[in-house]
Design an enzyme around this catalytic site. Structure first.
Site, mmCIF file in Angstrom:
data_model
loop_
_atom_site.group_PDB
_atom_site.id
_atom_site.type_symbol
_atom_site.label_atom_id
_atom_site.label_comp_id
_atom_site.label_asym_id
_atom_site.label_seq_id
_atom_site.Cartn_x
_atom_site.Cartn_y
_atom_site.Cartn_z
ATOM 1 N NE ARG A 153 2.998 4.720 -11.656
ATOM 2 C CZ ARG A 153 3.973 5.615 -11.545
ATOM 3 N NH1 ARG A 153 4.812 5.800 -12.546
ATOM 4 N NH2 ARG A 153 4.107 6.321 -10.457
ATOM 5 C CG ASP A 154 2.368 -2.474 -7.046
ATOM 6 O OD1 ASP A 154 2.906 -3.443 -7.636
ATOM 7 O OD2 ASP A 154 2.529 -2.261 -5.830
ATOM 8 C CB VAL A 155 -2.487 -4.817 -11.253
ATOM 9 C CG1 VAL A 155 -3.547 -5.909 -11.140
ATOM 10 C CG2 VAL A 155 -3.124 -3.483 -11.646
ATOM 11 C CG ASN A 159 -1.702 -3.535 -4.189
ATOM 12 O OD1 ASN A 159 -1.602 -3.457 -2.971
ATOM 13 N ND2 ASN A 159 -0.740 -3.137 -5.005
ATOM 14 C CB THR A 190 5.333 -5.993 -7.587
ATOM 15 O OG1 THR A 190 4.817 -5.132 -6.552
ATOM 16 C CG2 THR A 190 5.902 -7.253 -6.969
#
Length: 476
Positions: A153-155, A159, A190
């Site tokens: 959910r936040d690639v 990260n 993001t």
């Protein structure tokens, strides 16, 4: 309560050997510090991520559960090799002046890696080969996560980390979600890398991670600029560009990259989640075309007999024990070239359980398409190839999605020949739009209409497909 760094110094040496050096990152949710240690004469470095949880009762329990979810996710993916490894963790209680529990300092120790965001900030431009390696490594990480039921959910670049050995790893599972349901609904991540369905507040699944990875790859192939922007784009227009791609059907191809890589980015960045490949299919699409190095010429007079002879006498000795593919990579089991007066067709058999869409994408990424069967000789040849590869259930290159006249070949060839099983096609539940060939007891090799994910009902080792390349001969 003492300041964080004072508390950390009081905890030292951390895990019996690590000393606090300096803070290297801070956000509203956590801080990251450099740790140093010594092994004989060798200096060692690591990092510790520190989260301070404050509260009591259910409020504190909820925070602890989120951190435990992050730890469990990293532990479950420890063997992947492309996910940041959690080396140690510690939950250190914080107490108020009255001695009651007020929260925890949670410490997570990890290897020190180089963040992709830092590389981009320093002006590094990754070569096409580096971007391809990153794409493969991250696709492998997401394939492992999705198989474990975890959506990251936040690639995003912040990260993604480069190791000392030049590989890439996915980190920060703080907003990852383990789910046994088909879809998620909480909007998180993001915005610049967020999938359209997430931004619109719709239900979504792990294909949202694929979109985010696609945007990262596009950025790396676009001068480190997000899609629809360049170095001179004002900030207000950058925000508008994000909203525009959420609503647009298709992005222009990135200016750099091989055909294979650009095709992968195009598929990942599809606005419609159903058009994106799974992580496993993406990994297959990005894998080196191993079989392309093993085309074997064979001028044949008759399709079936010559193909069986070629496979038995040439291909099996050549391929037996030639290579052992990594997990989740399709197994290319045979390759051959068949010549006719009008055209030369090249084939490769691939053993993998994919959806029809994923198999077609795999073949397209290598310049081909799913095999077509327009007469009895081709049918016999395809059956022979599948039997030699030990495949009992295979996709063919036809569907009836865009035709009122029934099934059509992806090449536009006439759909005159057919080998339907008894009672087929029957379009069960109105969902069976893809052509499958399988070896049915009592009927031999026959055709069946199936849904896109129809291979799920068969053992993985029996599933596959054939990629085909057509080269028209030139006169003179």
């Amino acid at each position: 309560m003492e300041a964080l760094e004072t508390r950390l110094q009081s905890y030292a040496p951390l895990w019996g050997r690590w000393q606090l050096d300096r803070r290297i990152y801070r956000s509203s949710s956590c801080s990251v510090y450099l740790l140093t240690s010594q092994r004989l004469e060798e200096p060692l470095e690591a990092v510790v991520k520190v989260l301070t949880l404050l509260g009591e009762g259910e409020a504190l329990r909820s925070q602890l559960d989120r951190v435990l979810d992050e730890i469990r996710a990293m532990e479950r993916l420890r063997e992947c090799g492309h996910v940041v490894t959690l080396a140690d963790d510690a939950f250190l209680p914080l107490r108020g002046e009255d001695g009651r529990l007020a929260g925890y300092d949670v410490l997570l120790r990890m290897e020190r890696l180089t963040c992709l965001t830092d590389l981009l900030r320093e002006g590094e431009v990754l070569s096409d080969g580096e971007v391809l390696r990153l794409a493969r490594d991250l696709a492998s990480a997401l394939a492992a996560a999705h198989q474990a039921g975890i959506v990251h959910r936040d690639v995003k670049p912040a990260n993604i980390y480069r190791t000392a050995r030049g590989g890439y790893q996915l980190g920060d599972f703080s907003v990852a979600k383990e789910t046994r349901r088909d879809y998620l609904e909480t909007m998180t991540g993001t915005l610049a890398y967020m999938a359209p369905e997430v931004a619109r507040g719709e239900l979504y699944d792990n294909r949202a991670d694929i979109y985010s990875l696609g945007i990262v790859l596009y950025q790396l192939l676009n001068g480190n600029c997000l899609p629809l922007t360049d170095d001179s784009t004002p900030q207000a227009q950058r925000e508008e560009a994000v909203r525009r791609r959420w609503s647009s059907g298709r992005l222009p191809p990135p200016p750099r990259g091989s055909r294979q890589l650009r095709r992968a980015v195009e598929l990942c960045c599809a606005a419609d989640a159903a058009s994106r490949p799974s992580a496993q299919a993406l990994l297959a699409l990005l894998s080196p075309p191993r079989a392309d190095r093993h085309w074997i010429p064979a001028a044949v007079a008759g399709w079936a007999c010559a193909l069986v002879a070629a496979l038995a006498l040439v291909l099996l000795p050549l391929y037996q024990g030639a290579w052992a593919p990594p997990p989740e990579t399709p197994v290319v089991t045979a390759g051959d070239t068949l010549e006719q007066p009008e055209a030369t067709r090249r084939y490769t058999v691939v053993r993998a359980r994919m959806t029809w869409d994923e198999a077609q994408v795999y073949c397209e990424s290598r310049g081909g398409h799913l095999v077509t069967v327009t007469d009895q000789e081709q049918f016999d040849a395809v059956a022979a190839m599948l039997e030699e590869a030990g495949i009992a259930n295979a996709w063919l290159g036809a569907n009836d999605l865009n035709s009122s006249n029934g099934f059509q070949w992806v090449t536009g060839e006439p759909f005159h020949f057919a080998a339907w099983a008894i009672g087929e096609p029957n379009d069960t539940n109105g969902e069976e739009h893809y052509l499958m060939m399988y070896n049915k007891d009592g009927q031999g090799w026959v055709w069946n209409d199936s849904r896109n994910g129809g291979m799920e009902m068969f053992p993985e080792e029996t599933c596959g497909f054939i990629c085909q390349w057509d080269t028209e001969e030139q006169d003179g």
